[in-house]
Design a protein around this motif. Structure first.
Motif, PDB file in Angstrom:
ATOM      1  N   LYS A  40       0.836  -1.206   0.000  1.00  0.00           N
ATOM      2  CA  LYS A  40       0.000   0.000   0.000  1.00  0.00           C
ATOM      3  C   LYS A  40       0.871   1.255   0.000  1.00  0.00           C
ATOM      4  O   LYS A  40       0.606   2.212  -0.734  1.00  0.00           O
ATOM      5  CB  LYS A  40      -0.917  -0.016   1.222  1.00  0.00           C
ATOM      6  CG  LYS A  40      -1.868   1.147   1.289  1.00  0.00           C
ATOM      7  CD  LYS A  40      -2.767   1.046   2.505  1.00  0.00           C
ATOM      8  CE  LYS A  40      -3.686   2.247   2.607  1.00  0.00           C
ATOM      9  NZ  LYS A  40      -4.527   2.195   3.798  1.00  0.00           N
ATOM     10  N   LYS A  43       2.513   1.745  -3.401  1.00  0.00           N
ATOM     11  CA  LYS A  43       1.588   2.346  -4.362  1.00  0.00           C
ATOM     12  C   LYS A  43       1.539   3.856  -4.182  1.00  0.00           C
ATOM     13  O   LYS A  43       1.574   4.611  -5.153  1.00  0.00           O
ATOM     14  CB  LYS A  43       0.194   1.755  -4.211  1.00  0.00           C
ATOM     15  CG  LYS A  43      -0.787   2.332  -5.217  1.00  0.00           C
ATOM     16  CD  LYS A  43      -2.130   1.684  -5.128  1.00  0.00           C
ATOM     17  CE  LYS A  43      -3.156   2.203  -6.090  1.00  0.00           C
ATOM     18  NZ  LYS A  43      -2.961   3.437  -6.761  1.00  0.00           N
ATOM     19  N   GLU A  44       1.508   4.309  -2.931  1.00  0.00           N
ATOM     20  CA  GLU A  44       1.491   5.752  -2.661  1.00  0.00           C
ATOM     21  C   GLU A  44       2.764   6.410  -3.194  1.00  0.00           C
ATOM     22  O   GLU A  44       2.714   7.470  -3.818  1.00  0.00           O
ATOM     23  CB  GLU A  44       1.343   6.017  -1.162  1.00  0.00           C
ATOM     24  CG  GLU A  44       1.313   7.483  -0.819  1.00  0.00           C
ATOM     25  CD  GLU A  44       1.222   7.771   0.675  1.00  0.00           C
ATOM     26  OE1 GLU A  44       1.095   8.958   1.016  1.00  0.00           O
ATOM     27  OE2 GLU A  44       1.289   6.827   1.490  1.00  0.00           O
ATOM     28  N   TYR A  46       4.791   5.286  -5.618  1.00  0.00           N
ATOM     29  CA  TYR A  46       4.806   5.240  -7.080  1.00  0.00           C
ATOM     30  C   TYR A  46       3.802   6.212  -7.679  1.00  0.00           C
ATOM     31  O   TYR A  46       4.049   6.792  -8.728  1.00  0.00           O
ATOM     32  CB  TYR A  46       4.554   3.821  -7.580  1.00  0.00           C
ATOM     33  CG  TYR A  46       5.601   2.811  -7.147  1.00  0.00           C
ATOM     34  CD1 TYR A  46       6.937   3.169  -7.020  1.00  0.00           C
ATOM     35  CD2 TYR A  46       5.244   1.504  -6.865  1.00  0.00           C
ATOM     36  CE1 TYR A  46       7.888   2.248  -6.626  1.00  0.00           C
ATOM     37  CE2 TYR A  46       6.195   0.568  -6.471  1.00  0.00           C
ATOM     38  CZ  TYR A  46       7.511   0.943  -6.349  1.00  0.00           C
ATOM     39  OH  TYR A  46       8.458   0.030  -5.963  1.00  0.00           O
ATOM     40  N   ASP A  47       2.660   6.393  -7.013  1.00  0.00           N
ATOM     41  CA  ASP A  47       1.660   7.351  -7.500  1.00  0.00           C
ATOM     42  C   ASP A  47       2.182   8.781  -7.450  1.00  0.00           C
ATOM     43  O   ASP A  47       1.951   9.568  -8.362  1.00  0.00           O
ATOM     44  CB  ASP A  47       0.363   7.254  -6.697  1.00  0.00           C
ATOM     45  CG  ASP A  47      -0.455   6.011  -7.025  1.00  0.00           C
ATOM     46  OD1 ASP A  47      -0.166   5.350  -8.043  1.00  0.00           O
ATOM     47  OD2 ASP A  47      -1.372   5.703  -6.243  1.00  0.00           O
ATOM     48  N   LYS A  48       2.899   9.121  -6.380  1.00  0.00           N
ATOM     49  CA  LYS A  48       3.377  10.498  -6.211  1.00  0.00           C
ATOM     50  C   LYS A  48       4.693  10.770  -6.920  1.00  0.00           C
ATOM     51  O   LYS A  48       4.910  11.859  -7.425  1.00  0.00           O
ATOM     52  CB  LYS A  48       3.487  10.835  -4.722  1.00  0.00           C
ATOM     53  CG  LYS A  48       2.123  10.940  -4.053  1.00  0.00           C
ATOM     54  CD  LYS A  48       2.221  11.586  -2.712  1.00  0.00           C
ATOM     55  CE  LYS A  48       0.814  11.752  -2.131  1.00  0.00           C
ATOM     56  NZ  LYS A  48       0.868  12.366  -0.817  1.00  0.00           N
ATOM     57  N   GLY A  50       6.015   8.711  -9.395  1.00  0.00           N
ATOM     58  CA  GLY A  50       6.061   8.075 -10.705  1.00  0.00           C
ATOM     59  C   GLY A  50       6.731   6.707 -10.587  1.00  0.00           C
ATOM     60  O   GLY A  50       7.486   6.451  -9.662  1.00  0.00           O
ATOM     61  N   MET A  51       6.434   5.874 -11.548  1.00  0.00           N
ATOM     62  CA  MET A  51       7.029   4.524 -11.545  1.00  0.00           C
ATOM     63  C   MET A  51       8.511   4.623 -11.926  1.00  0.00           C
ATOM     64  O   MET A  51       8.846   5.324 -12.884  1.00  0.00           O
ATOM     65  CB  MET A  51       6.311   3.627 -12.540  1.00  0.00           C
ATOM     66  CG  MET A  51       4.915   3.242 -12.115  1.00  0.00           C
ATOM     67  SD  MET A  51       4.855   2.277 -10.616  1.00  0.00           S
ATOM     68  CE  MET A  51       5.267   0.685 -11.269  1.00  0.00           C
TER      69      MET A  51
END
Length: 58
Positions: A40, A43-44, A46-48, A50-51
């Protein structure tokens, strides 16, 4: 993204040292609760941020 990772592993994915990752997380106001980064929390991140390029090809 279904297993925990260390902060070092996350930093290596971005090609930076842990201190740089720490500074990025601080700038984005991402607070990690434990030493290991949960899916979780990943994901936060990578979302903020970038991958990382390494994960774009998986």
């Amino acid at each position: 993204m279904n297993k925990v990772k260390s902060r070092q592993q996350i930093a290596e994915e971005y090609g930076v040292c842990r201190k740089t990752l720490y500074n990025w997380l601080k700038q984005e106001n991402i607070k990690l609760k434990h030493r290991l980064v949960s899916p979780k929390e990943q994901k936060e991140i990578y979302d903020k941020l970038g991958m990382p390029n390494e994960l774009n090809y998986i």
